[in-house]
Write a protein that holds these residues in place. Structure first.
Motif, PDB file in Angstrom:
ATOM      1  N   UNK A  68      54.579 -14.334 -21.598  1.00 37.36           N
ATOM      2  CA  UNK A  68      53.305 -14.529 -22.313  1.00 37.36           C
ATOM      3  C   UNK A  68      52.313 -15.349 -21.474  1.00 37.36           C
ATOM      4  N   UNK A  69      52.807 -16.334 -20.723  1.00 36.95           N
ATOM      5  CA  UNK A  69      51.915 -17.068 -19.804  1.00 36.95           C
ATOM      6  C   UNK A  69      51.247 -16.098 -18.831  1.00 36.95           C
ATOM      7  N   UNK A  70      52.043 -15.177 -18.331  1.00 33.57           N
ATOM      8  CA  UNK A  70      51.528 -14.248 -17.320  1.00 33.57           C
ATOM      9  C   UNK A  70      50.546 -13.251 -17.925  1.00 33.57           C
ATOM     10  N   UNK A  71      50.856 -12.761 -19.124  1.00 37.00           N
ATOM     11  CA  UNK A  71      49.964 -11.794 -19.770  1.00 37.00           C
ATOM     12  C   UNK A  71      48.631 -12.439 -20.143  1.00 37.00           C
ATOM     13  N   UNK A 110      52.152  -3.464 -17.128  1.00 34.64           N
ATOM     14  CA  UNK A 110      52.710  -2.415 -16.264  1.00 34.64           C
ATOM     15  C   UNK A 110      53.495  -3.031 -15.097  1.00 34.64           C
ATOM     16  N   UNK A 111      52.928  -4.056 -14.470  1.00 34.45           N
ATOM     17  CA  UNK A 111      53.602  -4.710 -13.338  1.00 34.45           C
ATOM     18  C   UNK A 111      54.882  -5.392 -13.807  1.00 34.45           C
ATOM     19  N   UNK A 112      54.797  -6.096 -14.943  1.00 35.59           N
ATOM     20  CA  UNK A 112      55.973  -6.814 -15.446  1.00 35.59           C
ATOM     21  C   UNK A 112      57.090  -5.840 -15.831  1.00 35.59           C
ATOM     22  N   UNK A 113      56.696  -4.650 -16.340  1.00 34.31           N
ATOM     23  CA  UNK A 113      57.691  -3.662 -16.776  1.00 34.31           C
ATOM     24  C   UNK A 113      58.114  -2.719 -15.650  1.00 34.31           C
ATOM     25  N   UNK A 114      57.618  -2.971 -14.438  1.00 34.67           N
ATOM     26  CA  UNK A 114      57.873  -2.049 -13.322  1.00 34.67           C
ATOM     27  C   UNK A 114      59.308  -2.118 -12.817  1.00 34.67           C
ATOM     28  N   UNK A 151      59.998 -12.166 -11.364  1.00 34.24           N
ATOM     29  CA  UNK A 151      59.505 -11.509 -12.575  1.00 34.24           C
ATOM     30  C   UNK A 151      60.321 -11.963 -13.782  1.00 34.24           C
ATOM     31  N   UNK A 152      59.714 -12.690 -14.728  1.00 33.74           N
ATOM     32  CA  UNK A 152      60.494 -13.186 -15.859  1.00 33.74           C
ATOM     33  C   UNK A 152      60.888 -12.073 -16.825  1.00 33.74           C
ATOM     34  N   UNK A 170      40.905  -6.389 -21.167  1.00 34.65           N
ATOM     35  CA  UNK A 170      41.852  -5.499 -21.855  1.00 34.65           C
ATOM     36  C   UNK A 170      42.637  -4.675 -20.843  1.00 34.65           C
ATOM     37  N   UNK A 171      41.908  -4.122 -19.874  1.00 30.77           N
ATOM     38  CA  UNK A 171      42.580  -3.362 -18.809  1.00 30.77           C
ATOM     39  C   UNK A 171      43.506  -4.266 -17.998  1.00 30.77           C
ATOM     40  N   UNK A 172      43.053  -5.488 -17.741  1.00 27.61           N
ATOM     41  CA  UNK A 172      43.845  -6.413 -16.939  1.00 27.61           C
ATOM     42  C   UNK A 172      45.176  -6.720 -17.624  1.00 27.61           C
ATOM     43  N   UNK A 173      45.142  -6.946 -18.936  1.00 32.16           N
ATOM     44  CA  UNK A 173      46.369  -7.246 -19.676  1.00 32.16           C
ATOM     45  C   UNK A 173      47.334  -6.045 -19.605  1.00 32.16           C
ATOM     46  N   UNK A 174      46.796  -4.835 -19.748  1.00 34.84           N
ATOM     47  CA  UNK A 174      47.634  -3.631 -19.669  1.00 34.84           C
ATOM     48  C   UNK A 174      48.235  -3.494 -18.264  1.00 34.84           C
TER      49      UNK A 174
END
Ligand SMILES: [Zn+2]
Length: 200
Positions: free
Chosen positions: A155-158, A177-181, A196-197, A169-173
């Motif tokens: 959540x800190x990162x998002x 994407x990067x975190x879920x990569x 990556x946490x 909004x795009x940045x959060x998405x």
């Protein structure tokens, strides 16, 4: 052997004297199949040239350059490589010749992710490396001023505040994407590589 990753110059950003700001992003070197590739040459020529020398490389030894986005701090040093082919995340630039490409950069080992938000046109690279495992080079999808890095929770990162974001909004998405990569490590634009946490 998988691609080898070297962080040539870590990114930094801090207040300078008076109303100046001092910032240059991370510059990464990928070495694969006897070729050398630079991701964002950044903007401090002395730092980059001495880092290349330290790794026994000259500017002529760089086969291609990837630009994550068009903020000048990420690309001013292309002046040191007048004959090196340049790529953004969707196009190869060779003099006035533009060749579109998709999905991966040069080799399927260098996967391209479209990660807009900080800038309107922005890309990250996902690479399974020999020495770090799966790494996402996510320049300015995440970035911090020096000493302000907080990478402990998803959540800190998002929710990280980016005063220069073009579209939050795009940045959060893109961050999602990067975190879920699946990347084990993430390289931010300014600040040091972090684990990556999202992977626990
Ligand atoms: Zn930027």
């Amino acid at each position: 052997m998988k691609p080898l990753l070297t962080i040539l110059t870590p990114g930094y950003a801090h207040q300078g004297n008076g109303d100046t700001y001092v910032a240059s992003p991370t510059c990464s070197l990928l070495q694969y199949n006897d070729k050398n590739y630079i991701i964002d040459p950044a903007c401090n020529p002395e730092l980059l040239l001495s880092a290349l020398t330290k790794h026994s490389l000259a500017t002529n030894d760089i086969h291609a350059i990837f630009l994550t986005h068009y903020h000048l701090d990420h690309l001013l040093n292309i002046r040191l490589f007048p004959h090196t082919p340049l790529y953004d995340g969707s196009m190869k630039w060779d003099s006035d010749n533009e060749t579109p490409y998709t999905d991966y950069w040069l080799t399927p080992e260098f996967k391209v992710l479209h990660t807009p938000g900080h800038a309107s046109e922005q890309y990250s690279l996902l690479v399974d490396t020999e020495n770090y495992g799966l790494v996402c080079i996510a320049q300015d999808v995440f970035w911090w001023e020096d000493g302000k890095q907080r990478s402990d929770t998803v959540s800190d990162l998002l929710d990280l505040v980016d005063p220069f974001a073009a579209n939050t909004t795009e940045l959060r998405a893109s961050r999602q994407l990067v975190l879920e990569s699946g990347a084990t490590w993430i390289i931010p634009g300014h600040g040091t590589i972090f684990k990556n946490p999202y992977n626990g």
